[in-house]
Scaffold this active site. Structure first.
Site, short mmCIF file in Angstrom:
data_model
loop_
_atom_site.label_atom_id
_atom_site.label_comp_id
_atom_site.label_asym_id
_atom_site.label_seq_id
_atom_site.Cartn_x
_atom_site.Cartn_y
_atom_site.Cartn_z
N PRO A 149 71.35 56.79 83.14
CA PRO A 149 70.21 55.86 83.19
C PRO A 149 70.39 54.73 84.19
CG PRO A 149 71.53 55.44 81.25
CD PRO A 149 72.10 56.68 81.88
N ASP A 207 76.50 61.66 92.76
CA ASP A 207 77.60 62.61 92.81
C ASP A 207 78.74 62.25 91.85
OD1 ASP A 207 76.59 64.33 94.90
OD2 ASP A 207 76.93 62.66 96.28
N GLY A 208 78.70 61.06 91.27
CA GLY A 208 79.78 60.64 90.39
C GLY A 208 79.85 61.43 89.10
N GLU A 212 82.88 63.77 87.38
CA GLU A 212 83.41 63.58 86.03
C GLU A 212 83.34 64.88 85.23
OE1 GLU A 212 81.89 60.31 83.84
OE2 GLU A 212 82.37 58.80 85.37
N SER A 239 72.45 57.05 94.10
CA SER A 239 72.44 56.57 95.49
C SER A 239 73.10 57.57 96.42
CB SER A 239 73.15 55.22 95.58
OG SER A 239 74.47 55.31 95.08
N GLY A 240 74.04 58.38 95.88
CA GLY A 240 74.66 59.43 96.67
C GLY A 240 74.33 60.78 96.07
N ARG A 302 74.91 47.28 99.19
CA ARG A 302 74.10 48.38 98.66
C ARG A 302 72.61 48.16 98.88
NH1 ARG A 302 75.62 52.54 95.55
NH2 ARG A 302 77.84 52.75 95.09
N ARG A 308 74.09 51.04 105.12
CA ARG A 308 75.36 50.31 104.99
C ARG A 308 76.53 51.13 105.52
NH1 ARG A 308 78.62 51.33 100.27
NH2 ARG A 308 77.66 52.80 98.82
#
Length: 506
Positions: A149, A207-208, A212, A239-240, A302, A308
């Site tokens: 979320p 992608d995080g 995991e 964001s990625g 960010r 960035r």
């Protein structure tokens, strides 16, 4: 028909209801189903053709869902067909993904009452429609959906509910939705997952969360079995979104949802990273030097979005930043011509019809490390190369790192290799900037001073530097020596072709 299931190691007792029925003889399958005096549904070459004199053009329809030549005809690509059924009241109902723009689809429905003379053909016709719509892809995938979320600048839940969930529901996917609420939560969920209950873990995140999930599955007693049996997908809510760009060919949430519904099981190389006494899995990339700093050292920027990264890279190029290190490498292909040939050989192969890997036993954990860990002596068949002027080490398991950054155009999901780029940090500033700008035009690979090879393992040992940045799949790890070793086809993802990324190759 997708593929014969008799000897399929991935089969579970409930799967038959979600797989196509045996094909009917071609002669008994009507291509056209009459659904009214002035209407018909026809199985065309690559699309469902709806002919109806009373047809009203849907508002906002575009992108091939209407022929544009005849107001009484609508053409729905088979790829966009999500589901079809013959209800108890006799109606034929078809759910499909209607394009509302070049970057978005939404569910739409058409329903018709077949002519009485066609009723007996309706079920056969629907089965043929679904067979063309799904091909070798599994229907009604059972999905463990993980929603971050906090992704997408806090819009992860909204993106999922508005753009992804409706597509999954229209495709009759079986959904178990859970929201992550802290860092590492997806590791815990994947570690405790019943792998016989699900086909896919769909990560509505950046992608995080996939990172995991793979590391959570790796902690199970039957890690090898879990990593092969469960396909991991990423739906762009962060964001990625590199994984979605590579496998789905898009960072649009709704188009990625459609690609996931239609996705083919795809073997994916995973990489063990050892540092100190810790072993983790990487699915995307590892970087040290300029690329790592351009990502991790610009977290405070960010608000600039993807710009960035460009800003961070340009600052370091102008400074001619260097990161001295010794790099030990197990080369597999050490010339660009060889890399290009390896890529083109795989690209010439037809799409995979099924996942033919033997499923590991229940007691099979992670594979043993062939080359030991970063704490062991460097293997004798590795080459140790001093890099006193290293600008960046960048190893990629996928092509796209961001929408305009096809850094690794020769990468393949399952070639047992990482694509390794090494750049000097003291090259002419103009040359370096030209090289960086060439990435979005897919010319980076051909830049002469870009050292591009394929490797199965490497170790980097920083010199004269005690602090700095190392990025593994976009996550920061402690600065210091680490070793990477590729495991061919250890993981599973979903892709359009079953063996390639959706990126322009070399």
């Amino acid at each position: 028909m997708a593929f014969a299931m008799e000897d399929d190691p991935f089969k579970d007792p409930s799967l038959d209801a979600r797989m196509p029925s045996p094909p009917h003889p071609a002669a008994s399958v009507p291509a056209t189903l009459a659904v009214g005096r002035n209407a018909a549904l026809t199985l065309g070459t690559d699309s469902l053709v709806i002919t109806d004199e009373d047809l009203v053009e849907p508002k906002g329809a575009c992108c091939g869902l209407l022929s544009g030549q005849n107001k009484t005809t609508r053409s729905v690509p088979f790829y966009n067909v999500l589901w079809a059924e013959h209800s108890a009241n006799g109606e034929v109902t078809i759910h499909y993904a209607q394009a509302v723009s070049t970057t978005a689809v939404r569910p739409a429905i058409i329903s018709y009452q077949p002519e009485k003379s066609e009723t007996r053909h309706a079920d056969i016709w629907i089965e043929q429609l679904l067979d063309r719509a799904y091909g070798a892809s599994q229907r009604r995938k059972r999905m463990k959906v993980l929603v971050n979320p906090f992704g997408g600048q806090g819009n992860g839940s909204k993106i999922y509910n508005n753009h992804i969930a409706p597509i999954f529901a229209a495709a009759q996917c079986e959904l178990d939705v859970e929201y992550t609420n802290h860092n590492g939560h997806a590791v815990e969920i994947a570690r405790d997952l019943d792998i016989d209950t699900y086909d896919v873990v769909a990560c509505c995140s950046g992608d995080g969360v996939p990172h995991e999930v793979w590391n959570g599955l790796s902690q199970k007693d039957d890690a090898a079995r879990a990593l092969m049996k469960i396909a991991v997908a990423q739906l762009p809510c962060g964001s990625g979104n590199a994984m979605s760009l590579n496998f789905n060919g898009t960072d649009s949430p709704s188009l990625a949802a459609l690609a996931t519904v239609k996705g083919l099981r795809t073997p994916l190389d995973l990489t063990s990273i050892t540092q100190g006494d810790k072993r983790t899995l990487s699915f995307l990339s590892q970087s040290v030097g300029m690329v790592a700093e351009s990502d991790l050292a610009t977290e405070h920027l960010r608000w600039m979005g993807s710009a960035r990264f460009t800003w961070g890279a340009l600052v370091r190029l102008i400074r001619k930043s260097v990161y001295p290190a010794d790099i030990a490498i197990k080369f597999e292909v050490d010339t660009k011509d060889g890399v290009r040939q390896k890529y083109r050989t795989e690209a010439a192969k037809p799409p995979r019809k099924h996942d033919d890997r033997p499923l590991p036993s229940h007691d099979k954990a992670l594979p043993e490390l062939r080359y030991g860990t970063v704490n062991d002596p460097v293997p004798s068949d590795w080459e140790i190369i001093p890099h006193d002027k290293l600008g960046s080490l960048y190893a990629g398991n996928m092509a796209y790192m961001s929408p305009d950054a096809n850094f690794f155009p020769a990468s393949l999901p399952n070639d047992g290799c990482l694509d390794l780029i090494r750049l000097d940090g003291d090259i002419n500033r103009q040359t370096a900037i030209t090289a960086m700008l060439s990435i979005e035009h897919n010319k980076f690979f051909d830049i002469p001073h870009v050292n591009y090879t394929k490797v199965s393992a490497y170790r980097i040992i920083p010199k004269n530097q005690v602090t700095g940045y190392i990025s593994i799949d976009g996550e920061k790890i402690p600065f210091g020596p680490f070793q990477a070793e590729v495991h061919a086809g250890l993981g599973t993802a979903l892709s359009k072709s079953g063996h390639m990324y959706e990126a322009k190759g070399v």
